[in-house]
Design a protein around this motif. Structure first.
Motif, PDB file in Angstrom:
ATOM      1  N   ASP A 175     -29.471  38.086  35.350  1.00 55.96           N
ATOM      2  CA  ASP A 175     -30.763  37.820  35.979  1.00 55.96           C
ATOM      3  C   ASP A 175     -31.291  36.444  35.597  1.00 55.96           C
ATOM      4  N   MET A 176     -31.182  36.109  34.326  1.00 57.93           N
ATOM      5  CA  MET A 176     -31.665  34.803  33.884  1.00 57.93           C
ATOM      6  C   MET A 176     -30.870  33.672  34.520  1.00 57.93           C
ATOM      7  N   HIS A 177     -29.568  33.878  34.615  1.00 58.46           N
ATOM      8  CA  HIS A 177     -28.741  32.815  35.205  1.00 58.46           C
ATOM      9  C   HIS A 177     -28.984  32.692  36.704  1.00 58.46           C
ATOM     10  N   ASP A 178     -29.039  33.843  37.387  1.00 58.57           N
ATOM     11  CA  ASP A 178     -29.146  33.813  38.848  1.00 58.57           C
ATOM     12  C   ASP A 178     -30.544  33.450  39.331  1.00 58.57           C
ATOM     13  N   ALA A 179     -31.556  33.848  38.559  1.00 63.66           N
ATOM     14  CA  ALA A 179     -32.926  33.635  39.025  1.00 63.66           C
ATOM     15  C   ALA A 179     -33.594  32.463  38.326  1.00 63.66           C
ATOM     16  N   VAL A 180     -33.794  32.566  37.024  1.00 60.27           N
ATOM     17  CA  VAL A 180     -34.584  31.562  36.305  1.00 60.27           C
ATOM     18  C   VAL A 180     -33.868  30.224  36.260  1.00 60.27           C
ATOM     19  N   ALA A 181     -32.618  30.242  35.768  1.00 59.18           N
ATOM     20  CA  ALA A 181     -31.903  28.966  35.640  1.00 59.18           C
ATOM     21  C   ALA A 181     -31.712  28.306  36.996  1.00 59.18           C
ATOM     22  N   HIS A 182     -31.405  29.097  38.013  1.00 64.57           N
ATOM     23  CA  HIS A 182     -31.218  28.524  39.350  1.00 64.57           C
ATOM     24  C   HIS A 182     -32.515  27.907  39.862  1.00 64.57           C
ATOM     25  N   SER A 183     -33.629  28.631  39.686  1.00 60.89           N
ATOM     26  CA  SER A 183     -34.914  28.114  40.189  1.00 60.89           C
ATOM     27  C   SER A 183     -35.292  26.812  39.489  1.00 60.89           C
ATOM     28  N   ILE A 184     -35.113  26.767  38.171  1.00 61.90           N
ATOM     29  CA  ILE A 184     -35.460  25.543  37.446  1.00 61.90           C
ATOM     30  C   ILE A 184     -34.546  24.401  37.868  1.00 61.90           C
ATOM     31  N   SER A 185     -33.289  24.676  38.099  1.00 58.90           N
ATOM     32  CA  SER A 185     -32.369  23.624  38.539  1.00 58.90           C
ATOM     33  C   SER A 185     -32.807  23.044  39.880  1.00 58.90           C
ATOM     34  N   VAL A 186     -33.242  23.928  40.796  1.00 58.12           N
ATOM     35  CA  VAL A 186     -33.729  23.450  42.094  1.00 58.12           C
ATOM     36  C   VAL A 186     -34.984  22.593  41.914  1.00 58.12           C
ATOM     37  N   MET A 187     -35.884  23.020  41.038  1.00 60.06           N
ATOM     38  CA  MET A 187     -37.098  22.244  40.771  1.00 60.06           C
ATOM     39  C   MET A 187     -36.760  20.861  40.220  1.00 60.06           C
ATOM     40  N   VAL A 188     -35.772  20.805  39.306  1.00 55.28           N
ATOM     41  CA  VAL A 188     -35.390  19.510  38.733  1.00 55.28           C
ATOM     42  C   VAL A 188     -34.834  18.594  39.803  1.00 55.28           C
ATOM     43  N   LEU A 189     -34.005  19.164  40.692  1.00 51.45           N
ATOM     44  CA  LEU A 189     -33.447  18.347  41.785  1.00 51.45           C
ATOM     45  C   LEU A 189     -34.556  17.820  42.705  1.00 51.45           C
ATOM     46  N   GLN A 190     -35.524  18.683  43.006  1.00 52.99           N
ATOM     47  CA  GLN A 190     -36.629  18.253  43.870  1.00 52.99           C
ATOM     48  C   GLN A 190     -37.480  17.179  43.202  1.00 52.99           C
ATOM     49  N   LEU A 191     -37.715  17.323  41.895  1.00 55.89           N
ATOM     50  CA  LEU A 191     -38.460  16.294  41.178  1.00 55.89           C
ATOM     51  C   LEU A 191     -37.708  14.965  41.206  1.00 55.89           C
ATOM     52  N   GLY A 192     -36.385  15.058  41.046  1.00 56.62           N
ATOM     53  CA  GLY A 192     -35.593  13.833  41.102  1.00 56.62           C
ATOM     54  C   GLY A 192     -35.681  13.158  42.469  1.00 56.62           C
ATOM     55  N   ALA A 193     -35.695  13.976  43.525  1.00 57.13           N
ATOM     56  CA  ALA A 193     -35.798  13.398  44.872  1.00 57.13           C
ATOM     57  C   ALA A 193     -37.161  12.740  45.079  1.00 57.13           C
ATOM     58  N   VAL A 194     -38.220  13.375  44.596  1.00 55.78           N
ATOM     59  CA  VAL A 194     -39.561  12.775  44.726  1.00 55.78           C
ATOM     60  C   VAL A 194     -39.658  11.495  43.908  1.00 55.78           C
ATOM     61  N   ARG A 195     -39.113  11.506  42.688  1.00 53.38           N
ATOM     62  CA  ARG A 195     -39.182  10.320  41.831  1.00 53.38           C
ATOM     63  C   ARG A 195     -38.435   9.147  42.454  1.00 53.38           C
ATOM     64  N   ALA A 196     -37.370   9.437  43.182  1.00 49.40           N
ATOM     65  CA  ALA A 196     -36.603   8.349  43.805  1.00 49.40           C
ATOM     66  C   ALA A 196     -37.403   7.621  44.884  1.00 49.40           C
ATOM     67  N   THR A 197     -38.427   8.282  45.419  1.00 48.97           N
ATOM     68  CA  THR A 197     -39.239   7.641  46.470  1.00 48.97           C
ATOM     69  C   THR A 197     -40.339   6.754  45.898  1.00 48.97           C
ATOM     70  N   LEU A 198     -40.562   6.808  44.581  1.00 53.58           N
ATOM     71  CA  LEU A 198     -41.630   6.033  43.962  1.00 53.58           C
ATOM     72  C   LEU A 198     -41.081   4.746  43.368  1.00 53.58           C
ATOM     73  N   PRO A 199     -41.911   3.704  43.309  1.00 50.32           N
ATOM     74  CA  PRO A 199     -41.469   2.447  42.682  1.00 50.32           C
ATOM     75  C   PRO A 199     -41.146   2.674  41.200  1.00 50.32           C
ATOM     76  N   THR A 200     -40.094   2.000  40.725  1.00 54.53           N
ATOM     77  CA  THR A 200     -39.682   2.144  39.334  1.00 54.53           C
ATOM     78  C   THR A 200     -40.727   1.529  38.412  1.00 54.53           C
ATOM     79  N   GLY A 201     -41.031   2.250  37.310  1.00 55.92           N
ATOM     80  CA  GLY A 201     -41.958   1.732  36.319  1.00 55.92           C
ATOM     81  C   GLY A 201     -43.390   2.148  36.516  1.00 55.92           C
ATOM     82  N   THR A 202     -43.684   2.793  37.622  1.00 58.63           N
ATOM     83  CA  THR A 202     -45.071   3.230  37.832  1.00 58.63           C
ATOM     84  C   THR A 202     -45.359   4.442  36.950  1.00 58.63           C
ATOM     85  N   PRO A 203     -46.648   4.678  36.607  1.00 57.49           N
ATOM     86  CA  PRO A 203     -46.977   5.845  35.771  1.00 57.49           C
ATOM     87  C   PRO A 203     -46.525   7.163  36.390  1.00 57.49           C
TER      88      PRO A 203
END
Length: 394
Positions: A192-220
């Motif tokens: 359950d932890m692997h299929d649900a929690v770890a998977h969900s957090i991994s998706v969140m990290v990927l989405q955060l990475g995609a959003v961060r890539a759209t922002l100028p480097t070095g901004t707060p």
């Protein structure tokens, strides 16, 4: 060495009693040679019985003809006591009737010889012959009865040992089953932890990475998202470590793996404890589903244990039959007196639980002609297999 403690201790006690008898009995005090010789035979026989019970019994019984041949009217008191103890010890320590019966037979022959010597000294009158017959009957009953008591005591000890082994095996199996439930629950949580929690957090990290890539480097904002992304990846690593710990079953105790293929061995153990068991098999018992095989064996083990506990050593029939859809375990025993079978309790409850897991059936109760009957049916067809697969996923 422990086996010799009893006869050697008895030799010491008999020596003390014999000396006291010689010193306190006026008939022996005036002519102590004969009672001393008889006492020596008793003590020597008890010592020899530590290693050779049958030979020791014969030496002890030799004290009877020694006493009457030396002029005594009959055996000494310590000889009579040893006449009871020695054949009983032979019956208790020997491996069976065939190896121990010469002991009481030797005692019987020595008693007959002693009564014959005493009869010759008393004359061949009718009263003398009657006394000889009575003495022979008395000492014969004494030695054979003591031998029978020894055999019974040995049988009861073997039965108690077998019950202890069977109880320990059932307890070990129960503990192993409980441990297996704990391990299965840990693995379910890990999935359950692997299929649900770890998977969900991994998706969140990927989405955060995609959003961060759209922002100028070095901004707060980019730096903040980068920190959250790193924290997410670290959390995923920690979760995977925890999942690995939950899935680690290397410290698990290996559960016993009984099988109906070992039913003959189980019956042989119970038969060795004195239970007259007959085993009948019908059909090929190999290739049974493993859970069914284990549960059927445990039901057989529990049923035989209940016979020993509640009915005693009564004739018992075990039947194992496999059909196209079922495997059937049947145990029937004759009446054993006031408690003729297996009363309701944890034993029958455990059997019902084992059978119910596979949607089987259990019929247990008194037989019309006395005794008790247990009949367990375990489905082995598609329905039982489906139940087994469902249980393995839970």
């Amino acid at each position: 060495m422990s086996r010799m403690i009893v006869p050697w201790g008895a030799a010491g006690v008999l020596a003390v009693i014999g000396v006291a008898e010689i010193l306190l009995d006026s008939a022996f005090t005036s002519a102590p040679a004969t009672p001393v010789a008889a006492l020596a035979a008793v003590v020597l026989g008890a010592v020899v019985a530590g290693r050779f019970p049958v030979t020791g019994t014969a030496i002890v019984a030799l004290a009877f003809p020694i006493a009457v041949a030396g002029g005594l009217n009959g055996p000494t008191g310590v000889t009579v006591l040893a006449f009871f103890l020695a054949p009983g010890w032979a019956g208790f320590t020997a491996t069976g009737v065939r190896t121990s019966w010469p002991g009481p037979l030797a005692a019987q022959l020595m008693a007959s010889l002693g009564t014959w010597i005493a009869g010759r000294a008393a004359g061949s009158s009718v009263g003398g012959l009657a006394a000889m017959a009575w003495e022979n009957l008395f000492f014969g009953s004494l030695c054979w009865g003591a031998w029978g008591v020894g055999l019974l005591a040995r049988r009861l000890r073997e039965r108690a040992d077998l019950l202890a082994r069977l109880t320990a095996a059932l307890e070990a199996e129960r503990e192993a089953r409980e441990h297996a439930v704990v391990v299965e629950e840990r693995q379910r949580i890990a999935r359950d932890m692997h299929d649900a929690v770890a998977h969900s957090i991994s998706v969140m990290v990927l989405q955060l990475g995609a959003v961060r890539a759209t922002l100028p480097t070095g901004t707060p904002q980019a730096e903040m998202l980068l920190g959250v992304e790193r924290l997410g990846r670290e959390s995923v690593r920690e979760l995977r470590t925890l999942v690995g710990m939950l899935r680690d079953t290397t410290t698990a105790v290996a559960a016993p793996q009984p099988s109906l293929a070992r039913a003959a061995d189980l019956v042989a153990e119970v038969r060795a404890a004195g239970l007259p068991v007959e085993l009948t098999t019908d059909g090929d018992l190999d290739g049974l589903p493993r859970p069914v095989d284990i549960s059927a064996y445990r039901v057989l083990q529990e049923a035989l244990t209940n016979v020993l506990k509640h009915a005693g050593t009564v004739p018992t029939a075990v039947t194992l039959r496999r059909t196209a859809r079922d495997v059937i375990v049947a145990v029937e025993n004759d009446s054993g007196g006031a408690r003729s079978g297996s009363p309701p309790g944890h034993g029958l409850t455990g059997m019902r639980e084992r059978v119910a897991v596979f949607d089987g059936s259990l019929a247990a109760g008194p037989r019309p002609d006395g005794g008790f009957s247990v009949r367990a049916v375990f489905p082995t067809g598609a329905h039982g297999a489906a139940r087994e697969r469902t249980g393995s996923r839970s």
